[in-house]
Motif scaffolding. Structure first.
Motif, PDB file in Angstrom:
ATOM      1  N   TRP A   1       0.821  -1.204   0.000  1.00 18.98           N
ATOM      2  CA  TRP A   1       0.000   0.000   0.000  1.00 18.98           C
ATOM      3  C   TRP A   1       0.856   1.257   0.000  1.00 18.98           C
ATOM      4  CZ3 TRP A   1      -4.693   0.422  -1.570  1.00 18.98           C
ATOM      5  CH2 TRP A   1      -5.549  -0.668  -1.491  1.00 18.98           C
ATOM      6  N   LEU A   2       2.065   1.187   0.519  1.00 21.36           N
ATOM      7  CA  LEU A   2       2.967   2.339   0.487  1.00 21.36           C
ATOM      8  C   LEU A   2       3.646   2.482  -0.882  1.00 21.36           C
ATOM      9  CD1 LEU A   2       4.612   2.127   4.009  1.00 21.36           C
ATOM     10  CD2 LEU A   2       2.975   3.825   3.195  1.00 21.36           C
TER      11      LEU A   2
ATOM     12  N   PHE B   1       4.853   4.873  -6.532  1.00 20.06           N
ATOM     13  CA  PHE B   1       4.842   4.736  -7.995  1.00 20.06           C
ATOM     14  C   PHE B   1       4.043   5.863  -8.649  1.00 20.06           C
ATOM     15  CE2 PHE B   1       5.562  -0.052  -7.478  1.00 20.06           C
ATOM     16  CZ  PHE B   1       6.916   0.074  -7.733  1.00 20.06           C
ATOM     17  N   ALA B   2       2.982   6.296  -7.999  1.00 15.99           N
ATOM     18  CA  ALA B   2       2.180   7.397  -8.540  1.00 15.99           C
ATOM     19  C   ALA B   2       2.991   8.689  -8.560  1.00 15.99           C
ATOM     20  CB  ALA B   2       0.907   7.573  -7.728  1.00 15.99           C
ATOM     21  N   VAL B   3       3.764   8.936  -7.517  1.00 16.07           N
ATOM     22  CA  VAL B   3       4.590  10.148  -7.457  1.00 16.07           C
ATOM     23  C   VAL B   3       5.688  10.089  -8.509  1.00 16.07           C
ATOM     24  CG1 VAL B   3       6.276  11.381  -6.022  1.00 16.07           C
ATOM     25  CG2 VAL B   3       4.086  10.693  -5.056  1.00 16.07           C
ATOM     26  N   VAL B   4       6.317   8.945  -8.667  1.00 15.31           N
ATOM     27  CA  VAL B   4       7.364   8.810  -9.686  1.00 15.31           C
ATOM     28  C   VAL B   4       6.763   8.982 -11.082  1.00 15.31           C
ATOM     29  CG1 VAL B   4       8.991   7.170 -10.733  1.00 15.31           C
ATOM     30  CG2 VAL B   4       8.861   7.378  -8.246  1.00 15.31           C
TER      31      VAL B   4
ATOM     32  N   ALA C   1       4.060  10.680 -11.856  1.00 22.24           N
ATOM     33  CA  ALA C   1       3.685  12.088 -12.022  1.00 22.24           C
ATOM     34  C   ALA C   1       4.906  12.954 -12.288  1.00 22.24           C
ATOM     35  CB  ALA C   1       2.946  12.575 -10.785  1.00 22.24           C
ATOM     36  N   ALA C   2       6.025  12.637 -11.649  1.00 16.18           N
ATOM     37  CA  ALA C   2       7.255  13.406 -11.878  1.00 16.18           C
ATOM     38  C   ALA C   2       7.753  13.210 -13.306  1.00 16.18           C
ATOM     39  CB  ALA C   2       8.323  12.985 -10.874  1.00 16.18           C
ATOM     40  N   ILE C   3       7.698  11.991 -13.789  1.00  9.73           N
ATOM     41  CA  ILE C   3       8.126  11.730 -15.171  1.00  9.73           C
ATOM     42  C   ILE C   3       7.197  12.427 -16.159  1.00  9.73           C
ATOM     43  CG2 ILE C   3       8.345   9.912 -16.920  1.00  9.73           C
ATOM     44  CD1 ILE C   3       9.316   8.073 -14.638  1.00  9.73           C
ATOM     45  N   TRP C   4       5.899  12.326 -15.928  1.00 11.83           N
ATOM     46  CA  TRP C   4       4.941  12.976 -16.831  1.00 11.83           C
ATOM     47  C   TRP C   4       5.104  14.498 -16.807  1.00 11.83           C
ATOM     48  CZ3 TRP C   4       0.800  16.308 -15.845  1.00 11.83           C
ATOM     49  CH2 TRP C   4      -0.015  16.564 -16.944  1.00 11.83           C
TER      50      TRP C   4
END
Length: 79
Positions: free
Chosen positions: A6-7, A12-15, A17-20
């Motif tokens: 869950w962590l 993965f969402a933050v990574v 979003a950073a790439i996008w």
């Protein structure tokens, strides 16, 4: 182990979003300048070929053989 999974989901969402975000804010003007220069070359080439096309049309009509049919007939079968 389930808590770790869950962590990892927000991580993965933050990574992602950073790439996008870095991809969307990249400098796009370099590609646009090259694309516009290519379009200008294309437009110049089309203008040159268009001005020479009238002479080519006259040349083609003068070299056409007299035995060639001037029009193509098509037959339609109705049923």
């Amino acid at each position: 182990m389930a808590a770790l999974a869950w962590l990892l989901i927000p991580l993965f969402a933050v990574v992602g979003a950073a790439i996008w975000g870095s991809w969307t804010t990249r400098n796009k003007t370099i590609g646009d300048v090259a694309e516009l220069a290519g379009y200008a070359r294309f437009r110049d080439a089309m203008e040159r070929s268009h001005s020479g096309a009238e002479g080519a049309d006259r040349e083609m009509t003068s070299t056409a053989s007299p035995s060639a049919p001037s029009s193509v007939r098509s037959s339609h079968v109705s049923g």
